[in-house]
Write a protein that holds these residues in place. Structure first.
Motif, PDB file in Angstrom:
ATOM      1  N   VAL A   1       0.829  -1.208   0.000  1.00  0.00           N
ATOM      2  CA  VAL A   1       0.000   0.000   0.000  1.00  0.00           C
ATOM      3  C   VAL A   1       0.866   1.262   0.000  1.00  0.00           C
ATOM      4  N   PRO A   2       1.855   1.392   0.914  1.00  0.00           N
ATOM      5  CA  PRO A   2       2.691   2.601   0.870  1.00  0.00           C
ATOM      6  C   PRO A   2       3.513   2.714  -0.410  1.00  0.00           C
ATOM      7  N   GLN A   3       3.966   1.574  -0.946  1.00  0.00           N
ATOM      8  CA  GLN A   3       4.732   1.629  -2.199  1.00  0.00           C
ATOM      9  C   GLN A   3       3.831   2.048  -3.361  1.00  0.00           C
ATOM     10  N   TYR A   4       2.628   1.544  -3.369  1.00  0.00           N
ATOM     11  CA  TYR A   4       1.644   1.917  -4.397  1.00  0.00           C
ATOM     12  C   TYR A   4       1.382   3.426  -4.338  1.00  0.00           C
ATOM     13  N   GLN A   5       1.192   3.923  -3.118  1.00  0.00           N
ATOM     14  CA  GLN A   5       0.934   5.354  -2.934  1.00  0.00           C
ATOM     15  C   GLN A   5       2.148   6.191  -3.327  1.00  0.00           C
ATOM     16  N   GLU A   6       3.341   5.679  -3.030  1.00  0.00           N
ATOM     17  CA  GLU A   6       4.574   6.397  -3.378  1.00  0.00           C
ATOM     18  C   GLU A   6       4.716   6.526  -4.895  1.00  0.00           C
ATOM     19  N   ILE A   7       4.417   5.449  -5.604  1.00  0.00           N
ATOM     20  CA  ILE A   7       4.504   5.482  -7.070  1.00  0.00           C
ATOM     21  C   ILE A   7       3.459   6.433  -7.641  1.00  0.00           C
ATOM     22  N   GLN A   8       2.261   6.388  -7.081  1.00  0.00           N
ATOM     23  CA  GLN A   8       1.211   7.306  -7.532  1.00  0.00           C
ATOM     24  C   GLN A   8       1.602   8.760  -7.280  1.00  0.00           C
ATOM     25  N   ARG A   9       2.196   9.009  -6.127  1.00  0.00           N
ATOM     26  CA  ARG A   9       2.540  10.380  -5.734  1.00  0.00           C
ATOM     27  C   ARG A   9       3.658  10.955  -6.597  1.00  0.00           C
ATOM     28  N   THR A  10       4.667  10.130  -6.878  1.00  0.00           N
ATOM     29  CA  THR A  10       5.845  10.622  -7.598  1.00  0.00           C
ATOM     30  C   THR A  10       5.783  10.378  -9.102  1.00  0.00           C
TER      31      THR A  10
ATOM     32  N   LEU B   1      16.705  -5.834  -3.151  1.00  0.00           N
ATOM     33  CA  LEU B   1      18.055  -5.729  -2.586  1.00  0.00           C
ATOM     34  C   LEU B   1      19.070  -5.437  -3.687  1.00  0.00           C
ATOM     35  N   LEU B   2      18.957  -6.159  -4.801  1.00  0.00           N
ATOM     36  CA  LEU B   2      19.891  -5.993  -5.916  1.00  0.00           C
ATOM     37  C   LEU B   2      19.692  -4.651  -6.618  1.00  0.00           C
ATOM     38  N   GLN B   3      18.432  -4.230  -6.740  1.00  0.00           N
ATOM     39  CA  GLN B   3      18.181  -2.939  -7.387  1.00  0.00           C
ATOM     40  C   GLN B   3      18.738  -1.801  -6.547  1.00  0.00           C
ATOM     41  N   ASN B   4      18.583  -1.900  -5.240  1.00  0.00           N
ATOM     42  CA  ASN B   4      19.160  -0.878  -4.358  1.00  0.00           C
ATOM     43  C   ASN B   4      20.675  -0.831  -4.512  1.00  0.00           C
ATOM     44  N   PHE B   5      21.275  -2.020  -4.597  1.00  0.00           N
ATOM     45  CA  PHE B   5      22.733  -2.097  -4.756  1.00  0.00           C
ATOM     46  C   PHE B   5      23.160  -1.503  -6.094  1.00  0.00           C
ATOM     47  N   GLN B   6      22.397  -1.813  -7.133  1.00  0.00           N
ATOM     48  CA  GLN B   6      22.713  -1.293  -8.464  1.00  0.00           C
ATOM     49  C   GLN B   6      22.576   0.227  -8.511  1.00  0.00           C
ATOM     50  N   ASN B   7      21.528   0.736  -7.865  1.00  0.00           N
ATOM     51  CA  ASN B   7      21.298   2.188  -7.839  1.00  0.00           C
ATOM     52  C   ASN B   7      22.182   2.898  -6.821  1.00  0.00           C
ATOM     53  N   GLN B   8      22.777   2.104  -5.915  1.00  0.00           N
ATOM     54  CA  GLN B   8      23.532   2.674  -4.798  1.00  0.00           C
ATOM     55  C   GLN B   8      22.668   3.668  -4.019  1.00  0.00           C
ATOM     56  N   SER B   9      21.387   3.323  -3.938  1.00  0.00           N
ATOM     57  CA  SER B   9      20.428   4.200  -3.267  1.00  0.00           C
ATOM     58  C   SER B   9      19.145   3.424  -3.000  1.00  0.00           C
ATOM     59  N   THR B  10      18.407   3.875  -2.001  1.00  0.00           N
ATOM     60  CA  THR B  10      17.085   3.293  -1.741  1.00  0.00           C
ATOM     61  C   THR B  10      15.988   4.319  -2.022  1.00  0.00           C
ATOM     62  N   ARG B  11      16.361   5.399  -2.696  1.00  0.00           N
ATOM     63  CA  ARG B  11      15.384   6.445  -3.012  1.00  0.00           C
ATOM     64  C   ARG B  11      14.295   5.882  -3.929  1.00  0.00           C
ATOM     65  N   GLY B  12      13.060   6.198  -3.607  1.00  0.00           N
ATOM     66  CA  GLY B  12      11.929   5.715  -4.395  1.00  0.00           C
ATOM     67  C   GLY B  12      11.348   4.419  -3.856  1.00  0.00           C
ATOM     68  N   MET B  13      12.112   3.741  -2.999  1.00  0.00           N
ATOM     69  CA  MET B  13      11.607   2.532  -2.351  1.00  0.00           C
ATOM     70  C   MET B  13      10.949   2.923  -1.037  1.00  0.00           C
ATOM     71  N   SER B  14       9.792   2.381  -0.786  1.00  0.00           N
ATOM     72  CA  SER B  14       9.093   2.690   0.458  1.00  0.00           C
ATOM     73  C   SER B  14       9.697   1.890   1.615  1.00  0.00           C
ATOM     74  N   VAL B  15      10.274   2.608   2.570  1.00  0.00           N
ATOM     75  CA  VAL B  15      10.830   1.943   3.753  1.00  0.00           C
ATOM     76  C   VAL B  15       9.706   1.292   4.558  1.00  0.00           C
ATOM     77  N   LYS B  16       8.537   1.927   4.526  1.00  0.00           N
ATOM     78  CA  LYS B  16       7.379   1.339   5.221  1.00  0.00           C
ATOM     79  C   LYS B  16       7.068  -0.042   4.656  1.00  0.00           C
ATOM     80  N   MET B  17       7.223  -0.179   3.335  1.00  0.00           N
ATOM     81  CA  MET B  17       6.969  -1.472   2.707  1.00  0.00           C
ATOM     82  C   MET B  17       7.891  -2.536   3.293  1.00  0.00           C
ATOM     83  N   VAL B  18       9.167  -2.204   3.435  1.00  0.00           N
ATOM     84  CA  VAL B  18      10.135  -3.179   3.937  1.00  0.00           C
ATOM     85  C   VAL B  18       9.883  -3.487   5.414  1.00  0.00           C
TER      86      VAL B  18
END
Length: 242
Positions: free
Chosen positions: A34-43, A172-189
């Motif tokens: 739900v928070p990730q869905y909302q994050e994608i909708q928002r951004t 996990l791999l996408q975060n490593f590839q991006n060297q960032s967790t921006r755009g990923m919902s921490v609430k989701m994790v």
């Protein structure tokens, strides 16, 4: 008489608690998205979310349904799979809509192109539906052939939980590839972690097949690793800004 009434009340309370736990198992898995869905909708941006999470969960839950056909365990877990499949399709539909609205005159890719370079990077939601349908039909055919084989059924269950245990790996791999967790919902994790702890406990208490609690334990470890990424990349970003 009082003892009998007391036992009935305890039994009723236990039944209610069990029913509540089952409802949490069925629908609780949806909450992290739900928070990730909302994050994608928002951004209007899907870069921080790995759609391969959807791939992993779709494969795992389709396989689990066929595992249930071969070995009837709790109905709760079957319903959980159906709900999760619908949730992942909803996530994919949103991601496709956002990506298509952001796309500027670039070539579209479809499953019918048979180009492995763009596997699970298709342009249309229909492509994902077609893949799921084809995978389901293949599983149905193979299960029909080997349904009487205990070894096959157990292998099916092991495959289902193996895929599910890999749930967090794409992120996990996408975060490593991006060297960032921006755009990923921490609430989701965080909700992943809470849900995985809950369901692993549920599996142990209800003496579910061993594959399930092994899967749950693996997922908890991956969830923790992603949260460590949040801390690490957050620290790194602050250091660069400083």
């Amino acid at each position: 008489m009082d003892v009998g009434v007391g036992e009935e009340e305890v039994e009723r309370a236990w039944s209610l608690l069990s029913w509540g736990a089952s409802c949490v198992m069925v629908f609780g898995g949806v909450l992290p998205y739900v928070p990730q869905y909302q994050e994608i909708q928002r951004t209007s941006n899907t870069d921080g979310f790995s759609t391969r999470v959807c791939l992993v969960l779709l494969l795992a839950n389709i396989l689990r349904i066929f595992f249930w056909i071969g070995r009837q365990f709790e109905l709760t877990l079957l319903l959980q799979s159906v709900v999760m499949i619908l949730t992942m399709l909803a996530m994919l539909h949103l991601c496709c809509s956002v990506q298509n609205s952001n796309r500027v005159a670039t070539k579209q890719h479809h499953i019918t192109d048979l180009d492995l370079r763009y596997f699970w990077c298709w342009s249309g939601f229909e492509d994902y539906l077609l893949f799921c349908f084809a995978f389901t039909m293949m599983c149905a055919f193979i299960t029909f052939l080997f349904l009487d084989s205990t070894l096959f059924v157990e292998m099916l269950g092991s495959l289902a939980v193996l895929f599910e245990a890999m749930l967090g790996l794409p992120q996990l791999l996408q975060n490593f590839q991006n060297q960032s967790t921006r755009g990923m919902s921490v609430k989701m994790v965080l909700l992943w972690l809470a849900g995985d702890v809950f369901k692993t406990t549920y599996f142990v208490v209800n003496e579910s097949p061993a594959q399930f609690w092994v899967c749950g334990t693996a997922q908890i470890l991956v969830d923790v690793a992603i949260l460590l990424q949040v801390f690490y990349y957050g620290q790194e970003s602050r250091a660069k800004l400083g």
